[in-house]
Design a protein around this motif. Structure first.
Motif, PDB file in Angstrom:
ATOM      1  N   ILE A  64       4.299   5.885  -0.518  1.00 21.47           N
ATOM      2  CA  ILE A  64       3.153   6.370   0.240  1.00 21.47           C
ATOM      3  C   ILE A  64       3.073   5.578   1.542  1.00 21.47           C
ATOM      4  N   PRO A  65       2.996   6.241   2.692  1.00 15.49           N
ATOM      5  CA  PRO A  65       3.030   5.529   3.982  1.00 15.49           C
ATOM      6  C   PRO A  65       1.721   4.809   4.277  1.00 15.49           C
ATOM      7  N   PHE A  66       1.447   3.764   3.478  1.00 14.22           N
ATOM      8  CA  PHE A  66       0.270   2.922   3.693  1.00 14.22           C
ATOM      9  C   PHE A  66       0.716   1.470   3.593  1.00 14.22           C
ATOM     10  N   GLY A  67       0.641   0.758   4.711  1.00 12.04           N
ATOM     11  CA  GLY A  67       1.056  -0.634   4.743  1.00 12.04           C
ATOM     12  C   GLY A  67       2.521  -0.779   5.112  1.00 12.04           C
ATOM     13  N   TRP A  68       2.842  -1.684   6.018  1.00 13.29           N
ATOM     14  CA  TRP A  68       4.215  -1.862   6.482  1.00 13.29           C
ATOM     15  C   TRP A  68       5.087  -2.519   5.414  1.00 13.29           C
ATOM     16  N   GLU A  69       4.612  -3.589   4.792  1.00 13.82           N
ATOM     17  CA  GLU A  69       5.408  -4.304   3.804  1.00 13.82           C
ATOM     18  C   GLU A  69       5.659  -3.461   2.561  1.00 13.82           C
ATOM     19  N   ASP A  70       4.705  -2.585   2.207  1.00 15.06           N
ATOM     20  CA  ASP A  70       4.905  -1.707   1.054  1.00 15.06           C
ATOM     21  C   ASP A  70       6.045  -0.718   1.308  1.00 15.06           C
ATOM     22  N   ARG A  76       5.439  -8.647  -2.631  1.00 15.42           N
ATOM     23  CA  ARG A  76       4.531  -8.084  -1.647  1.00 15.42           C
ATOM     24  C   ARG A  76       3.149  -8.706  -1.780  1.00 15.42           C
ATOM     25  N   ALA A  77       2.389  -8.682  -0.694  1.00 15.89           N
ATOM     26  CA  ALA A  77       1.027  -9.210  -0.707  1.00 15.89           C
ATOM     27  C   ALA A  77       0.120  -8.310  -1.529  1.00 15.89           C
ATOM     28  N   ASP A  78      -0.746  -8.915  -2.349  1.00 17.47           N
ATOM     29  CA  ASP A  78      -1.605  -8.162  -3.261  1.00 17.47           C
ATOM     30  C   ASP A  78      -2.603  -7.266  -2.536  1.00 17.47           C
ATOM     31  N   GLN A 136       4.824 -11.761  11.330  1.00 20.75           N
ATOM     32  CA  GLN A 136       4.483 -10.529  10.624  1.00 20.75           C
ATOM     33  C   GLN A 136       3.102 -10.693  10.009  1.00 20.75           C
ATOM     34  N   ALA A 137       2.218  -9.700  10.167  1.00 17.37           N
ATOM     35  CA  ALA A 137       0.880  -9.802   9.607  1.00 17.37           C
ATOM     36  C   ALA A 137       0.322  -8.412   9.326  1.00 17.37           C
ATOM     37  N   GLU A 138      -0.505  -8.336   8.281  1.00 19.36           N
ATOM     38  CA  GLU A 138      -1.216  -7.100   7.934  1.00 19.36           C
ATOM     39  C   GLU A 138      -2.595  -7.463   7.412  1.00 19.36           C
ATOM     40  N   TRP A 139      -3.544  -6.533   7.595  1.00 16.73           N
ATOM     41  CA  TRP A 139      -4.893  -6.727   7.090  1.00 16.73           C
ATOM     42  C   TRP A 139      -5.453  -5.366   6.662  1.00 16.73           C
ATOM     43  N   THR A 140      -6.231  -5.359   5.595  1.00 17.46           N
ATOM     44  CA  THR A 140      -6.816  -4.116   5.103  1.00 17.46           C
ATOM     45  C   THR A 140      -8.255  -4.347   4.688  1.00 17.46           C
TER      46      THR A 140
END
Length: 458
Positions: free
Chosen positions: A187-193, A205-207, A343-347
């Protein structure tokens, strides 16, 4: 170090020179087995092609320089006379892990990303993937990936076969910029996923992002659009060793069941997802990818009896039969390691979560993300990538029974060594503080681990 773009004109020149056996000064050429780049010097993962001299034919008109990503992405078109089975390829990888407790309550730790954490065991097979993919026709591609090292929930025996991906890409235009993807896929949600575990630097992967979609996959239909420039860059970033996430479109939109991979829909309410990501290229060759994603739907939580603070109860669900509200947005930025990387992500969002005081499942807010630093350098013994990753999450583990609240604070530091394209060895230290969401009373546990992973690619 001198490189040559892999073009048809170059191969014609080499073939002519070799055939003529010219006595002029010759040059040794080598090809990188992963990127297909041509080099004038030997190095890790490079195979010798032979000695070549320049052809003495009349020079052809000068051609414009070919960008590196086009040299990597370009491939000779498949002959229309080929049978479909001649266009199918097989590849894969195997990951073997070992975790050693070195402090705190490490033996009590539980992590959804690694089932071998907190267990009395030695080595374990984390993944054993086989990928079958290819262009069945000029307008349709297939991708099938089973995992031969899965463990069903509640089982103490591992290494069962389970389907991960099974989908078809239906190309809508000759340039292959528009496509419909149908089947079970990421599913195209989150880059690392979206990044393959075969390419990911950190061991898990980050929780915060991974808790959105079980196993990163579900059954659905998606529309992706990748203009030519973005398509070439996505391909280059994945094949060049820079650990890209692959081509999931500069823009994507789709619908999917929402209950997770290999599980049927339970409420007849589809989830909807929107995806955007674009890789910028600077004048110095540096790549920066930024993007954002969002999804919304309703999720049905599985409930069971639990004992917390001396009380035994089965949580009620204060929602309709359609399930609880489940929606998130996320943003990402990736500065590719050339050699320094970030590299960084936030949700943020809201979803179903256990309310212990009220003994019910309620819609509650959530937030979390991660940041990662890395440095990539190539030496005589291969490629080394040291890294450090910090992650945090405050929100529900909606896929676990009763959807308990999950609290995660974790720091991991390690190094990945690639002596060749076929072998990768990663060693990392992890300081984990996380909730055990596998069973009540859902304790928060602190522990330190030494982690090792050996990966072989084929």
């Amino acid at each position: 170090m001198k490189r040559f773009p892999l073009t048809a004109a170059f191969w014609t020149m080499c073939g002519t020179a070799a055939a003529e056996g010219s006595p002029q000064a010759a040059i040794e050429l080598y090809v990188d087995s992963a990127t297909r780049q041509i080099y004038a010097e030997p190095g890790p993962g490079r195979q010798r092609l032979g000695r070549f001299v320049q052809a003495v034919d009349a020079p052809a008109p000068a051609a414009a320089p070919v960008p590196a990503e086009r040299a990597v992405a370009a491939a000779a078109p498949a002959s229309s006379s080929k049978h479909w089975y001649d266009r199918i390829g097989i590849r894969g990888y195997v990951q073997m892990r070992y975790n050693q407790e070195i402090g705190g309550e490490a033996k009590e730790l539980k992590s959804p990303g690694d089932r071998y954490i907190g267990r009395e065991q030695g080595f374990g097979i984390r993944r054993a993937r086989v990928v079958i993919s290819g262009d069945v026709t000029d307008r349709m591609s297939i991708y099938i990936q089973p995992d031969l090292a899965s463990t069903p929930s509640g089982s103490s025996t591992g290494n069962f076969a389970q389907l991960r991906d099974a989908y078809a890409d239906l190309w809508l235009d000759p340039e292959k910029t528009w496509r419909i993807r149908a089947g079970q896929s990421k599913i195209p949600f989150g880059w690392e996923d979206l990044q393959s575990s075969q390419n990911r630097l950190a061991l898990d992967r980050a929780d915060a992002l991974n808790s959105a979609v079980r196993d990163e996959r579900d059954l659905g239909v998606f529309l992706y659009w990748s203009p030519k420039e973005a398509k070439e860059r996505f391909a280059y970033l994945q094949k060049s060793g820079l650990k890209g996430s692959g081509d999931y479109g500069m823009f994507g939109v789709g619908v999917y069941n929402g209950q997770g991979a290999n599980r049927p829909d339970r409420n007849d309410r589809l989830h909807t997802v929107v995806h955007f990501s674009y890789p910028f290229k600077f004048a110095n060759g540096q790549y920066l990818e930024v993007g954002a994603d969002a999804y919304a739907g309703r999720y049905k939580v599985s409930t069971a009896s639990a004992t917390i603070d001396g009380r035994t109860f089965t949580p009620t669900v204060n929602a309709s039969d359609a399930g609880s509200t489940d929606r998130r947005i996320a943003a990402h930025v990736v500065y590719y390691p050339q050699p320094f990387g970030f590299q960084a992500e936030w949700t943020v969002g809201e979803g179903p979560q256990l309310d212990v005081a009220r003994r019910t499942i309620r819609t509650r807010s959530l937030r979390g993300g991660y940041a990662q630093l890395m440095y990539r350098f190539e030496g005589v013994n291969g490629v080394f990538i040291p890294y450090a990753k910090w992650q945090t999450y405050r929100g529900a583990a909606k896929f676990d029974t009763n959807a308990p609240k999950m609290s995660v604070d974790e720091l991991e530091a390690g190094v990945e060594w690639q002596p060749s394209n076929a072998v990768e060895l990663a060693v990392a230290f992890a300081n984990m503080r996380r909730t055990d969401v596998s069973a009540a009373p859902y304790r928060r546990i602190d522990g330190k681990l030494l982690r090792v992973q050996l990966q072989v690619n084929y």
